[in-house]
Design an enzyme around this catalytic site. Sequence first.
Site, PDB file in Angstrom:
ATOM      1  N   ASP A  33      17.563  -5.676   2.822  1.00 29.94           N
ATOM      2  CA  ASP A  33      16.214  -5.307   3.233  1.00 29.94           C
ATOM      3  C   ASP A  33      15.367  -4.902   2.024  1.00 29.94           C
ATOM      4  O   ASP A  33      15.867  -4.288   1.086  1.00 29.94           O
ATOM      5  CB  ASP A  33      16.290  -4.147   4.225  1.00 29.94           C
ATOM      6  CG  ASP A  33      15.004  -3.975   5.016  1.00 29.94           C
ATOM      7  OD1 ASP A  33      14.162  -4.899   4.991  1.00 29.94           O
ATOM      8  OD2 ASP A  33      14.829  -2.920   5.649  1.00 29.94           O
ATOM      9  N   GLY A  34      14.077  -5.249   2.074  1.00 30.94           N
ATOM     10  CA  GLY A  34      13.134  -4.761   1.074  1.00 30.94           C
ATOM     11  C   GLY A  34      12.606  -5.804   0.115  1.00 30.94           C
ATOM     12  O   GLY A  34      11.843  -5.462  -0.803  1.00 30.94           O
ATOM     13  N   ASN A  35      12.946  -7.081   0.292  1.00 28.68           N
ATOM     14  CA  ASN A  35      12.448  -8.111  -0.632  1.00 28.68           C
ATOM     15  C   ASN A  35      10.924  -8.180  -0.648  1.00 28.68           C
ATOM     16  O   ASN A  35      10.303  -8.240  -1.718  1.00 28.68           O
ATOM     17  CB  ASN A  35      12.999  -9.487  -0.236  1.00 28.68           C
ATOM     18  CG  ASN A  35      14.470  -9.630  -0.559  1.00 28.68           C
ATOM     19  OD1 ASN A  35      15.000  -8.929  -1.399  1.00 28.68           O
ATOM     20  ND2 ASN A  35      15.137 -10.544   0.122  1.00 28.68           N
ATOM     21  N   ARG A  36      10.326  -8.190   0.523  1.00 29.49           N
ATOM     22  CA  ARG A  36       8.857  -8.331   0.598  1.00 29.49           C
ATOM     23  C   ARG A  36       8.155  -7.076   0.070  1.00 29.49           C
ATOM     24  O   ARG A  36       7.139  -7.173  -0.623  1.00 29.49           O
ATOM     25  CB  ARG A  36       8.442  -8.627   2.033  1.00 29.49           C
ATOM     26  CG  ARG A  36       9.012  -9.954   2.559  1.00 29.49           C
ATOM     27  CD  ARG A  36       8.365 -10.398   3.847  1.00 29.49           C
ATOM     28  NE  ARG A  36       8.532  -9.406   4.900  1.00 29.49           N
ATOM     29  CZ  ARG A  36       7.858  -9.409   6.049  1.00 29.49           C
ATOM     30  NH1 ARG A  36       6.944 -10.337   6.274  1.00 29.49           N
ATOM     31  NH2 ARG A  36       8.089  -8.504   6.980  1.00 29.49           N
ATOM     32  N   ARG A  37       8.708  -5.909   0.392  1.00 34.87           N
ATOM     33  CA  ARG A  37       8.088  -4.675  -0.111  1.00 34.87           C
ATOM     34  C   ARG A  37       8.220  -4.585  -1.636  1.00 34.87           C
ATOM     35  O   ARG A  37       7.316  -4.104  -2.318  1.00 34.87           O
ATOM     36  CB  ARG A  37       8.742  -3.465   0.560  1.00 34.87           C
ATOM     37  CG  ARG A  37       8.268  -3.219   1.994  1.00 34.87           C
ATOM     38  CD  ARG A  37       9.020  -2.094   2.636  1.00 34.87           C
ATOM     39  NE  ARG A  37      10.385  -2.477   3.000  1.00 34.87           N
ATOM     40  CZ  ARG A  37      11.348  -1.607   3.312  1.00 34.87           C
ATOM     41  NH1 ARG A  37      11.104  -0.306   3.279  1.00 34.87           N
ATOM     42  NH2 ARG A  37      12.540  -2.042   3.654  1.00 34.87           N
ATOM     43  N   HIS A  50      11.917 -12.653  -2.403  1.00 38.13           N
ATOM     44  CA  HIS A  50      13.121 -13.360  -1.951  1.00 38.13           C
ATOM     45  C   HIS A  50      13.888 -13.946  -3.136  1.00 38.13           C
ATOM     46  O   HIS A  50      15.126 -13.914  -3.163  1.00 38.13           O
ATOM     47  CB  HIS A  50      12.736 -14.476  -0.978  1.00 38.13           C
ATOM     48  CG  HIS A  50      12.174 -13.977   0.319  1.00 38.13           C
ATOM     49  ND1 HIS A  50      12.754 -12.955   1.029  1.00 38.13           N
ATOM     50  CD2 HIS A  50      11.077 -14.363   1.036  1.00 38.13           C
ATOM     51  CE1 HIS A  50      12.053 -12.719   2.127  1.00 38.13           C
ATOM     52  NE2 HIS A  50      11.030 -13.556   2.155  1.00 38.13           N
ATOM     53  N   ASN A  81      12.983 -13.191  12.430  1.00 36.82           N
ATOM     54  CA  ASN A  81      12.246 -13.649  11.256  1.00 36.82           C
ATOM     55  C   ASN A  81      11.457 -14.926  11.511  1.00 36.82           C
ATOM     56  O   ASN A  81      10.549 -15.261  10.740  1.00 36.82           O
ATOM     57  CB  ASN A  81      13.194 -13.871  10.069  1.00 36.82           C
ATOM     58  CG  ASN A  81      13.765 -12.586   9.523  1.00 36.82           C
ATOM     59  OD1 ASN A  81      14.839 -12.579   8.920  1.00 36.82           O
ATOM     60  ND2 ASN A  81      13.075 -11.464   9.739  1.00 36.82           N
ATOM     61  N   ARG A 209      19.259   1.974  10.144  1.00 39.79           N
ATOM     62  CA  ARG A 209      19.640   1.295  11.378  1.00 39.79           C
ATOM     63  C   ARG A 209      20.387   0.019  11.007  1.00 39.79           C
ATOM     64  O   ARG A 209      20.204  -0.520   9.917  1.00 39.79           O
ATOM     65  CB  ARG A 209      18.408   0.969  12.239  1.00 39.79           C
ATOM     66  CG  ARG A 209      17.289   0.271  11.482  1.00 39.79           C
ATOM     67  CD  ARG A 209      15.980   0.304  12.266  1.00 39.79           C
ATOM     68  NE  ARG A 209      14.878  -0.201  11.465  1.00 39.79           N
ATOM     69  CZ  ARG A 209      14.497  -1.476  11.408  1.00 39.79           C
ATOM     70  NH1 ARG A 209      15.144  -2.387  12.128  1.00 39.79           N
ATOM     71  NH2 ARG A 209      13.484  -1.853  10.668  1.00 39.79           N
ATOM     72  N   SER A 211      20.374  -2.842  12.917  1.00 44.25           N
ATOM     73  CA  SER A 211      19.602  -4.028  13.303  1.00 44.25           C
ATOM     74  C   SER A 211      20.424  -5.113  13.981  1.00 44.25           C
ATOM     75  O   SER A 211      20.331  -6.288  13.648  1.00 44.25           O
ATOM     76  CB  SER A 211      18.881  -4.603  12.065  1.00 44.25           C
ATOM     77  OG  SER A 211      17.917  -3.710  11.597  1.00 44.25           O
ATOM     78  N   GLU A 222      34.332   0.462  14.399  1.00 39.26           N
ATOM     79  CA  GLU A 222      33.828   1.742  13.901  1.00 39.26           C
ATOM     80  C   GLU A 222      33.622   1.699  12.389  1.00 39.26           C
ATOM     81  O   GLU A 222      34.095   2.553  11.641  1.00 39.26           O
ATOM     82  CB  GLU A 222      34.769   2.892  14.283  1.00 39.26           C
ATOM     83  CG  GLU A 222      34.934   3.072  15.782  1.00 39.26           C
ATOM     84  CD  GLU A 222      35.783   4.280  16.149  1.00 39.26           C
ATOM     85  OE1 GLU A 222      35.988   5.139  15.280  1.00 39.26           O
ATOM     86  OE2 GLU A 222      36.226   4.344  17.294  1.00 39.26           O
TER      87      GLU A 222
END
Length: 311
Positions: A33-37, A50, A81, A209, A211, A222
């Site tokens: 997560d976080g490529n675009r930001r 990306h 997506n 999270r 997702s 677990e």
Amino acid sequence: MKRWLRRRVDWAYEQLLSREISGAPTHVAVIQDGNRRYARQRGGDAPDGHRAGAETTERVLEWCQDVGVEELTLYTFSTENFERPDDENEELFDLLCEKLYEFADADRVHDNEVCIRVLGDVGRLPERVQDAVDYAEEQTRGYDRFVLNIALAYGGRTELLCAARSVARDVESDDLEPAEIDVETIESRLYDRTVRDVDLIIRTGGDERTSNFLPWHANGNEAAVFFCTPYWPEFSKPDFLRGIRTYEHREASWRRTRARRALALLGAVSEPELAEAKAVVDRFRDSLPTGEQPDEDEETDGLEAGGQAAD
């Protein structure tokens, strides 16, 4: 000077973490997560993020092999997506094609016998991506030393729903009895080839999270979870090692809990259950603090008392 000092501190921290790690999870799953930001923060567009993230992916693959991980699953493109702008997705699809062909032909992939597999509803992807998937899987099909799963057009709920519908169809056609449905029945309908239970989920980008990622293999096992704030392109080896350390702490805690529960059962249940409890104590004895470890006489007394109570 500050940059040099920072590199020295990072190197020292990495060495410290490496020394603290005594084992590795078998299967690590990563939510990238976080490529675009990351791209927006630097004045770029999503494709820039990306592409930077793809470089991190290659490094993580090497780190996994260095510490002894045997399977890595990357959450690369979810079913949600598809709702992103078409031009953004088209550039991402081009990058996926490029990297799939590149990985499939890379010497390091063949030297390390990496099996590339794609999880998800591949039929929803553009034909050029499907062709790249087929090529990568075919080129590495015979390998089993390390497994790289790439989740594309993936949705955990959809995956379980499809498996449930498959079972229901077989029951309806009398090809399967309801009493015959077990864990293996479901697992055989999730993927064509076996996917190991997930031991550790890593998520970058700051969100805490999972997702809907690999719910059968992660939640059912677990799995330990490590959330960290760096965007995926910024994810470093110390971050990765901190994730491995989280898994080790979680595993040690789980072993202690199992041993303590088994000890509590020794004087309170029937003879067959006592035998099972004793086996658990024997297996996890070393995970208990020294003061909590029972000796052989205590365990035997517990078994005899339990057997008399059962009579």
